[in-house]
Design a protein around this motif. Structure first.
Motif, short mmCIF file in Angstrom:
data_model
loop_
_atom_site.label_atom_id
_atom_site.label_comp_id
_atom_site.label_asym_id
_atom_site.label_seq_id
_atom_site.Cartn_x
_atom_site.Cartn_y
_atom_site.Cartn_z
N VAL A 1 27.34 97.18 85.61
CA VAL A 1 27.27 96.91 87.05
C VAL A 1 27.76 95.50 87.35
O VAL A 1 28.53 95.27 88.29
N HIS A 2 27.31 94.55 86.54
CA HIS A 2 27.74 93.16 86.71
C HIS A 2 29.26 93.06 86.64
O HIS A 2 29.90 92.37 87.44
N GLU A 3 29.85 93.77 85.69
CA GLU A 3 31.31 93.76 85.54
C GLU A 3 31.99 94.40 86.75
O GLU A 3 33.03 93.94 87.21
N ALA A 4 31.36 95.45 87.29
CA ALA A 4 31.96 96.17 88.41
C ALA A 4 31.96 95.35 89.69
O ALA A 4 32.94 95.35 90.45
N ILE A 5 30.85 94.65 89.96
CA ILE A 5 30.74 93.95 91.25
C ILE A 5 31.21 92.51 91.18
O ILE A 5 31.39 91.87 92.23
N GLN A 6 31.42 91.97 90.00
CA GLN A 6 31.78 90.56 89.87
C GLN A 6 32.98 90.16 90.72
O GLN A 6 32.95 89.13 91.41
N PRO A 7 34.09 90.94 90.75
CA PRO A 7 35.26 90.53 91.55
C PRO A 7 34.97 90.48 93.05
O PRO A 7 35.64 89.77 93.78
N LYS A 8 33.99 91.25 93.50
CA LYS A 8 33.70 91.33 94.93
C LYS A 8 32.47 90.52 95.33
O LYS A 8 32.14 90.43 96.51
N LEU A 9 31.81 89.93 94.36
CA LEU A 9 30.53 89.30 94.62
C LEU A 9 30.66 88.03 95.46
O LEU A 9 29.86 87.77 96.35
N SER A 10 31.68 87.22 95.17
CA SER A 10 31.84 85.96 95.89
C SER A 10 32.02 86.20 97.39
O SER A 10 31.39 85.52 98.21
N ALA A 11 32.88 87.16 97.75
CA ALA A 11 33.10 87.47 99.16
C ALA A 11 31.84 88.01 99.81
O ALA A 11 31.53 87.71 100.97
N LEU A 12 31.08 88.83 99.06
CA LEU A 12 29.83 89.38 99.59
C LEU A 12 28.83 88.26 99.87
O LEU A 12 28.23 88.20 100.95
N VAL B 1 27.08 103.56 91.25
CA VAL B 1 27.20 102.10 91.34
C VAL B 1 27.97 101.74 92.62
O VAL B 1 28.68 102.57 93.18
N PRO B 2 27.84 100.52 93.11
CA PRO B 2 28.64 100.08 94.25
C PRO B 2 30.09 99.84 93.83
O PRO B 2 30.34 99.11 92.87
N VAL B 3 31.01 100.48 94.50
CA VAL B 3 32.43 100.30 94.19
C VAL B 3 33.14 99.43 95.21
O VAL B 3 34.26 98.99 95.00
N ASP B 4 32.47 99.18 96.34
CA ASP B 4 33.08 98.31 97.35
C ASP B 4 32.00 97.86 98.32
O ASP B 4 30.94 98.49 98.44
#
Length: 355
Positions: free
Chosen positions: A104-115, A142-145
């Protein structure tokens, strides 16, 4: 994964709940002649639960004022750039849960900063809403976006005082969290301690912005006249109104053409500005700087991390940095709590149940 494909390609994206709006429905245009009375009316409307007009003004102010954008962006990006760690509670965590947390951490990491930056922006508006788009990754959900919705799409129910989704075309608001549980991340930080629909820094900041905007406009007009001579026309007492209007038109035309044709009955004089303009410019600069300092205090807790001080700037600057760091830490803790309750808690229930 054997084929080396990305998490995004593995996940089957679910449908969104709140759809996109067309460009012309996504914002309200705020003109340049905003008055204190109009700002007061927008605040009164927000006090009644409908903040759309106030949010439009807030967005316009941020886009027009470099200092306002700077201090707000600095605070938001400071939170978004903080180190993030996904920690599971307790020592009885099973291996499959640890593996799941890592994926999950790997999946959301690219989008986490903007979130995080979007959620941190709730300090300005009083709230921020992001929608979770869930998808399947192997056997897990998992959250994909994350869709970051404009605050102007929400208002407060006048009876329940809950934050509801209501676009211009909707006759009534929708309690989106109750209707679609586990689909939204909502940040509503304590900023001034008022009731929820009166939270946020935009109210005090907009007054400072309005006065800065006025003063800058007056200063620009003064700068435009700074090296232009004053043109003074004299007419005889017996002159008709038509003669006076003609003289005014002649003087006005000289600003662009430099040519004038005058009858013998009129007199034209040129007077260049003297040193009086300097003090007026100084007053403008001082007032603009004073309003900028008020903005810095409201957003960052001080001024010396954005402007140079007169005395003891280094020592006081360190104090101000400490105060600023405290605000960022408080913001980060709030966002972490929101992510824990609105993102990771429902994700855990979906995949592992309540236990």
């Amino acid at each position: 994964m054997a084929d080396g494909s990305s998490t995004t390609t593995r996940a089957r994206t679910s449908a969104r709940t709140v759809p996109d709006l067309s460009i012309w429905q996504s914002y309200g245009r705020v003109g340049g002649g905003l008055t204190p009375s109009q700002l007061s009316q927008a605040i009164a409307s927000a006090d009644g639960g409908t903040p759309r007009q106030l949010i439009d003004i807030s967005n316009a102010a941020r886009q027009k004022d470099c200092h306002l954008q700077s201090v707000l962006g600095k605070r938001e990006k400071a939170v978004a750039s903080a180190e993030f760690e996904l920690a599971l509670p307790g020592s009885k965590t099973r291996g499959r849960q640890l593996t799941f947390a890592a994926s999950v951490h790997e999946a959301i990491q690219p989008k986490l900063s903007a979130l995080i930056e979007h959620l941190a922006g709730a300090v300005y508006f009083g709230f921020a809403v992001s929608e979770i788009v869930w998808g399947r990754q192997g056997t897990k959900i998992v959250p994909v976006d994350f869709i970051h919705h404009s605050p102007r799409r929400f208002e407060f129910d006048q009876t329940t005082r809950k934050l509801v989704w209501r676009d211009d075309s909707m006759s009534a608001g929708v309690d989106f969290r109750a209707k679609w549980p586990g689909r939204f991340i909502v940040s509503q930080p304590r900023v001034n301690g008022d009731v929820p629909h009166r939270e946020g820094l935009n109210r005090p900041l907009l007054w400072a912005w309005l006065f800065r905007n006025w003063t800058t406009a007056d200063w620009a007009k003064l700068a435009e006249l700074a090296w232009k001579p004053w043109r003074v026309g004299k007419y005889q007492k017996a002159a008709s109104q038509e003669d006076i209007d003609d003289l005014t038109s002649i003087i006005d035309a000289m600003s662009s053409s430099g040519i004038a044709v005058l009858p013998e009955t009129t007199e034209l004089k040129f007077e260049w500005p003297t040193g009086g303009g300097a003090s007026k410019q100084g007053s403008h600069a001082e007032f603009i700087a004073a309003m900028a300092a008020e903005m810095s205090k409201a957003v960052l807790g001080g001024t010396l991390t954005t402007e140079a001080g007169d005395k003891g700037a280094r020592a006081l600057g360190t104090v101000h940095e400490t105060a600023e760091a405290s605000l960022v830490l408080a913001d980060a803790r709030h966002v972490a709590a929101v992510l824990s309750s609105d993102l990771f808690a429902p994700m855990t229930r979906i995949n592992f149940g309540d236990k």
